[in-house]
Design an enzyme around this catalytic site. Structure first.
Site, PDB file in Angstrom:
ATOM      1  N   ASP A 134       0.789  -1.237   0.000  1.00 40.62           N
ATOM      2  CA  ASP A 134       0.000   0.000   0.000  1.00 40.62           C
ATOM      3  C   ASP A 134       0.826   1.294   0.000  1.00 40.62           C
ATOM      4  OD1 ASP A 134      -2.005  -1.858   0.132  1.00 40.62           O
ATOM      5  OD2 ASP A 134      -2.805  -1.204   2.060  1.00 40.62           O
ATOM      6  N   LYS A 189      -7.127  -4.815  -3.050  1.00 36.69           N
ATOM      7  CA  LYS A 189      -7.933  -5.345  -1.957  1.00 36.69           C
ATOM      8  C   LYS A 189      -8.905  -4.282  -1.455  1.00 36.69           C
ATOM      9  CE  LYS A 189      -4.084  -4.295   1.122  1.00 36.69           C
ATOM     10  NZ  LYS A 189      -4.705  -3.224   1.894  1.00 36.69           N
ATOM     11  N   CYS A 206      -2.403  -3.078   7.587  1.00 36.82           N
ATOM     12  CA  CYS A 206      -2.260  -3.924   6.400  1.00 36.82           C
ATOM     13  C   CYS A 206      -0.991  -4.767   6.417  1.00 36.82           C
ATOM     14  CB  CYS A 206      -2.355  -3.072   5.141  1.00 36.82           C
ATOM     15  SG  CYS A 206      -4.000  -2.320   4.969  1.00 36.82           S
TER      16      CYS A 206
END
Length: 219
Positions: free
Chosen positions: A23, A121, A166
């Protein structure tokens, strides 16, 4: 004369190892909608570390407008409030990483041209996803585990944003799937919401995730 390889010869022994860079997106960097303190510091580290891995996976939060994890989707709620959803307790976030928005894009400073896969995601409107392996219901897979297995990977290193969400959820799931799992802790940055960082470290330790430093990886 052949072009120089992006991956040094010494990494040939890492053919069964993958780096997952989590990310590294505009909304998690300074000025973004859910900026992680120091998040911009991770991007050049990711660029450097990735050159030591022949197998690299990038991940992106990729939320539809009105996603269930957004505080704006719940009347009277504010960012960082918590609610109960069918899959469990959910922290509510500012709208972030909306599909095809500028904030959802990978950092322009990210320079990992040999990355082979991007896992998106959180794209289901009614369920969040911190882990790069599973949605937050802990049963809906992203397909990453199968991809890694098919590539012969048995060891996973992770870095990125944020350590306590995450990255840690991904690491725990990687270990749960039987991958030898490492988190490069000084190539991650955390949000640390109400003790979330300490909990993440405890959860990773319980799952058998090993914490290493950059110097351990690229020495």
């Amino acid at each position: 004369m052949p072009a120089p390889s992006l991956v040094p010869p010494a990494t040939a022994t890492r053919a069964r190892t993958a780096l997952v860079a989590v990310d590294l997106q505009v909304d998690f960097l300074p000025g973004g909608r859910l900026a992680v303190p120091g998040g911009h510091e991770v991007v050049p580290l990711a660029n450097a570390v990735a050159r030591h891995f022949p197998n690299v996976v990038l991940t992106q939060d990729w939320h539809p407008p009105g996603h269930i994890s957004f505080a704006s989707s719940h009347l009277g709620k504010a960012p960082f409030d918590e609610i109960d959803l069918p899959y469990g307790r959910q922290i509510l976030w500012p709208d972030h990483c909306v599909q095809d928005s500028e904030g959802a894009r990978l950092s322009a400073a990210l320079d990992i041209p040999h990355a082979q896969l991007i896992i998106r995601k959180g794209h289901h409107r009614t369920i969040d996803s911190y882990s790069t392996f599973y949605e937050a219901d802990r049963t809906t897979p992203t397909g990453l585990s199968g991809y890694l297995r098919d590539r012969g990977v048995d060891t996973v290193y992770l870095l990125g944003l944020a350590t306590d969400f995450c990255v840690s959820w991904s690491a725990v799931d990687a270990a749960r799937h039987g991958f030898t799992t490492y988190v490069i802790e000084d190539a991650c940055r955390a949000l640390d919401v109400d003790g979330s960082l300490a909990k993440a470290y405890a959860d990773m330790a319980a799952a058998g995730v090993r914490r290493v430093r950059l110097a351990d990886v690229i020495a």
